[in-house]
Design a protein around this motif. Sequence first.
Motif, PDB file in Angstrom:
ATOM      1  N   HIS A 102       1.066  -0.568  -0.127  1.00 24.87           N
ATOM      2  CA  HIS A 102      -0.216  -0.281  -0.052  1.00 24.87           C
ATOM      3  C   HIS A 102       1.090   0.900   0.090  1.00 24.87           C
ATOM      4  O   HIS A 102       0.423   2.232  -0.286  1.00 24.87           O
ATOM      5  CB  HIS A 102      -0.888   0.359   1.027  1.00 24.87           C
ATOM      6  N   PRO A 106      -1.895   2.013  -4.916  1.00 25.01           N
ATOM      7  CA  PRO A 106      -3.314   2.298  -4.637  1.00 25.01           C
ATOM      8  C   PRO A 106      -4.133   1.147  -4.021  1.00 25.01           C
ATOM      9  O   PRO A 106      -4.470   0.052  -4.627  1.00 25.01           O
ATOM     10  CB  PRO A 106      -3.834   3.251  -5.379  1.00 25.01           C
ATOM     11  N   LYS A 107      -4.330   1.890  -2.303  1.00 28.14           N
ATOM     12  CA  LYS A 107      -5.640   1.206  -1.884  1.00 28.14           C
ATOM     13  C   LYS A 107      -6.587  -0.388  -2.720  1.00 28.14           C
ATOM     14  O   LYS A 107      -6.483  -1.307  -2.633  1.00 28.14           O
ATOM     15  CB  LYS A 107      -5.977   1.515  -0.939  1.00 28.14           C
ATOM     16  N   GLU A 108      -7.130   1.132  -3.565  1.00 23.63           N
ATOM     17  CA  GLU A 108      -8.337   0.197  -4.265  1.00 23.63           C
ATOM     18  C   GLU A 108      -7.414  -1.041  -5.207  1.00 23.63           C
ATOM     19  O   GLU A 108      -8.251  -1.832  -5.828  1.00 23.63           O
ATOM     20  CB  GLU A 108      -9.008   1.474  -5.002  1.00 23.63           C
ATOM     21  N   SER A 109      -6.226  -0.942  -5.673  1.00 25.94           N
ATOM     22  CA  SER A 109      -5.885  -2.066  -6.786  1.00 25.94           C
ATOM     23  C   SER A 109      -5.362  -2.826  -5.514  1.00 25.94           C
ATOM     24  O   SER A 109      -4.378  -4.054  -6.573  1.00 25.94           O
ATOM     25  CB  SER A 109      -4.547  -1.199  -7.712  1.00 25.94           C
ATOM     26  N   LEU A 110      -5.756  -3.078  -4.710  1.00 32.69           N
ATOM     27  CA  LEU A 110      -4.865  -4.153  -3.835  1.00 32.69           C
ATOM     28  C   LEU A 110      -6.088  -4.971  -3.101  1.00 32.69           C
ATOM     29  O   LEU A 110      -7.374  -4.390  -3.525  1.00 32.69           O
ATOM     30  CB  LEU A 110      -4.261  -3.481  -2.552  1.00 32.69           C
ATOM     31  N   GLY A 114      -4.205  -7.363   1.407  1.00 30.28           N
ATOM     32  CA  GLY A 114      -3.376  -6.360   0.918  1.00 30.28           C
ATOM     33  C   GLY A 114      -2.437  -6.338  -0.470  1.00 30.28           C
ATOM     34  O   GLY A 114      -0.602  -6.353  -0.815  1.00 30.28           O
ATOM     35  N   ALA A 116      -1.628  -7.779  -4.333  1.00 31.17           N
ATOM     36  CA  ALA A 116      -2.229  -7.158  -6.009  1.00 31.17           C
ATOM     37  C   ALA A 116      -1.822  -8.316  -6.675  1.00 31.17           C
ATOM     38  O   ALA A 116      -0.952  -9.735  -6.902  1.00 31.17           O
ATOM     39  CB  ALA A 116      -1.121  -6.329  -6.688  1.00 31.17           C
TER      40      ALA A 116
END
Length: 212
Positions: A102, A106-110, A114, A116
Motif C-alpha cells: 500500500h 493505490p489501496k483500491e488496486s489491492l 494487501g 496485488a
Amino acid sequence: MGAKEARRFYAFDVGGERGIVTSWPACESKVRGRRARYRGFATRSEAEAWLEAGARYEPRPQRLEGERSSLPAQAVFFDSGTGRGEGVEVNVTDRDGLPVLHLLVPKESLTLRGTAFMPKGATNNYGELMGCFYAIQVARALGVKLVCGDSALVLDYWSRGHVSREKRAEDPELARAAEAVAVERRAFESEGGRLQHVRGRVNPADLGFHRE
C-alpha cells in the motif's frame, strides 16, 4: 539460461561422526541405513549451529518460527503464487509478514489482504519478477537496504536483465519488465542496497503455496 539452484549445506550426526557436506548424495552416503540425524540448511553457519546445539530436531512450526525470527528486521520480502485459483497474486511484506504494498500501489488496486493480482494470463514467474520490482521500490522509499525473495531465477537472472533469447521471443512483455527491474536494481545497489535469497517456507511474504 536456466535457474541457478541455491546452494545447500547438509549437516549429519551418525555413530559419533559429525560433519557438513554440500550435496544430498554425499549426505545420503553417510546416513543411509544407519540411525542418524541430518538436516539441510541454506548456509554453513546454520548447519554448524545445529550441530553445536546437539543436532536436535524441533517441531516444524517451532523451527520455522525460529528461522523467521533470525531474518534481518530491516528488510523487504516478496513472493508470488497462484494457489487461490484467482490468478497470479503478489505479496510484499516486512519481516513480520505485514503487507507494505500500500506504500506503493493505490489501496483500491489491492486485495483486502494487501496483495496485488497480476494481469490475466501472467505467469507465476512474471509475478515473482514484479514482486521483486515492487519490493525494491518499497525498500528505496523506506530507506531499507535489503530485499529478499525465494525465486533464484528472478534474483540471479531476470532482475539483472538476463533473459534468454528464446524467452525474449516467447514473452516480450516479460523481457521488458526484466529490463525495468534491472534498472531499478542497479539504482538500489548503487545506494548500498542488495538482494538476498530466502527459503520459501521461511519467507514472511510466502503466500503458502510452496512445497519443500
